[in-house]
Design an enzyme around this catalytic site. Structure first.
Site, PDB file in Angstrom:
ATOM      1  N   HIS A  51       0.838  -1.206   0.000  1.00  9.39           N
ATOM      2  CA  HIS A  51       0.000   0.000   0.000  1.00  9.39           C
ATOM      3  C   HIS A  51       0.879   1.265   0.000  1.00  9.39           C
ATOM      4  O   HIS A  51       0.615   2.212  -0.747  1.00  9.39           O
ATOM      5  CB  HIS A  51      -0.862   0.072   1.278  1.00  9.39           C
ATOM      6  N   LYS A  57     -18.744  -5.917   8.156  1.00  7.89           N
ATOM      7  CA  LYS A  57     -17.764  -7.011   8.227  1.00  7.89           C
ATOM      8  C   LYS A  57     -16.791  -6.718   9.369  1.00  7.89           C
ATOM      9  O   LYS A  57     -16.054  -5.734   9.310  1.00  7.89           O
ATOM     10  CB  LYS A  57     -17.013  -7.060   6.886  1.00  7.89           C
ATOM     11  N   ARG A  78      -1.724  -6.311  -8.025  1.00 10.56           N
ATOM     12  CA  ARG A  78      -0.629  -7.206  -7.639  1.00 10.56           C
ATOM     13  C   ARG A  78      -0.553  -8.396  -8.570  1.00 10.56           C
ATOM     14  O   ARG A  78      -0.204  -8.290  -9.711  1.00 10.56           O
ATOM     15  CB  ARG A  78      -0.854  -7.708  -6.208  1.00 10.56           C
ATOM     16  N   SER A 122      -2.933  -7.825   2.935  1.00 12.10           N
ATOM     17  CA  SER A 122      -3.308  -7.731   4.346  1.00 12.10           C
ATOM     18  C   SER A 122      -3.697  -9.113   4.871  1.00 12.10           C
ATOM     19  O   SER A 122      -3.415  -9.451   6.020  1.00 12.10           O
ATOM     20  CB  SER A 122      -4.473  -6.753   4.527  1.00 12.10           C
TER      21      SER A 122
END
Ligand code: PNS
Length: 167
Positions: free
Chosen positions: A21, A45, A94, A132
């Site tokens: 990031h 969430k 990515r 993450s």
């Protein structure tokens, strides 16, 4: 829509922020006049870190970039962009598996707000595998995440998993 001042928004969950990031923020901050890193609250969430903690970690992670701000948002990302008068959305790309998800999201956002341009930055090679989810999994098992996140994030992860183990 300002043609001269280019404000870009980088939305994400940042749970937690990692070097991938930060690399995207660094590069975007060179291309655009202002970058707002927008942390998605995502109240539906449950997250390992609540939005206040995620913002705090993002703020520390991007402190060196003078034209980067940090904010939070809920609801649609394109609505957040409109609220800050921005039409450029940044996302990192990515591995190949990201592509389908990013493509779908970009098309949905295009449908919702045709004036928004999604700009994808290809993640640098050394961070290609960093996500993450991977960081959380490694940290939860006591592994070393120091090559993937800044020290203050690694410390916070260790603290959080120690708390969770106790409870
Ligand atoms: O870092 P992430 O989890 O891949 O970020 C995803 C995020 C927060 C950018 C995305 O879920 C999002 O924009 N959420 C806000 C709701 C929204 O606008 N959804 C429509 C896009 S499909």
């Amino acid at each position: 829509m300002g043609d001269t001042f280019r404000r870009a928004v980088y939305p994400g969950t940042f749970n937690p922020i990692h070097y991938g990031h930060i690399d995207i923020v660094r590069r975007a901050s060179r291309v655009f006049d202002e970058v707002i890193v927008a942390v998605y609250e995502n109240p539906d969430k449950p997250q390992l870190f609540d939005v206040v903690e995620r913002i705090e970690l993002v703020e520390r992670g991007v402190i060196e970039f003078s034209n980067v701000k940090v904010a939070s948002f809920s609801g649609l990302a394109v609505d957040y962009l409109a609220s800050v008068d921005a039409w450029i959305m940044i996302r990192g790309l990515r591995v190949f598996s990201d592509f389908e998800y990013e493509f779908r999201m970009a098309l949905a956002n295009q449908r919702l707000a045709p004036e928004v341009e999604v700009v994808n930055f290809i993640t640098s090679e050394r961070n290609l595998h960093v996500s993450s989810t991977t960081v959380r999994e490694i940290a939860s098992l006591g592994g070393d995440v120091s090559s993937m996140v800044p020290d203050f994030v690694a410390e916070r992860l260790a603290m959080r998993y120690a708390e969770l183990k106790k409870s």
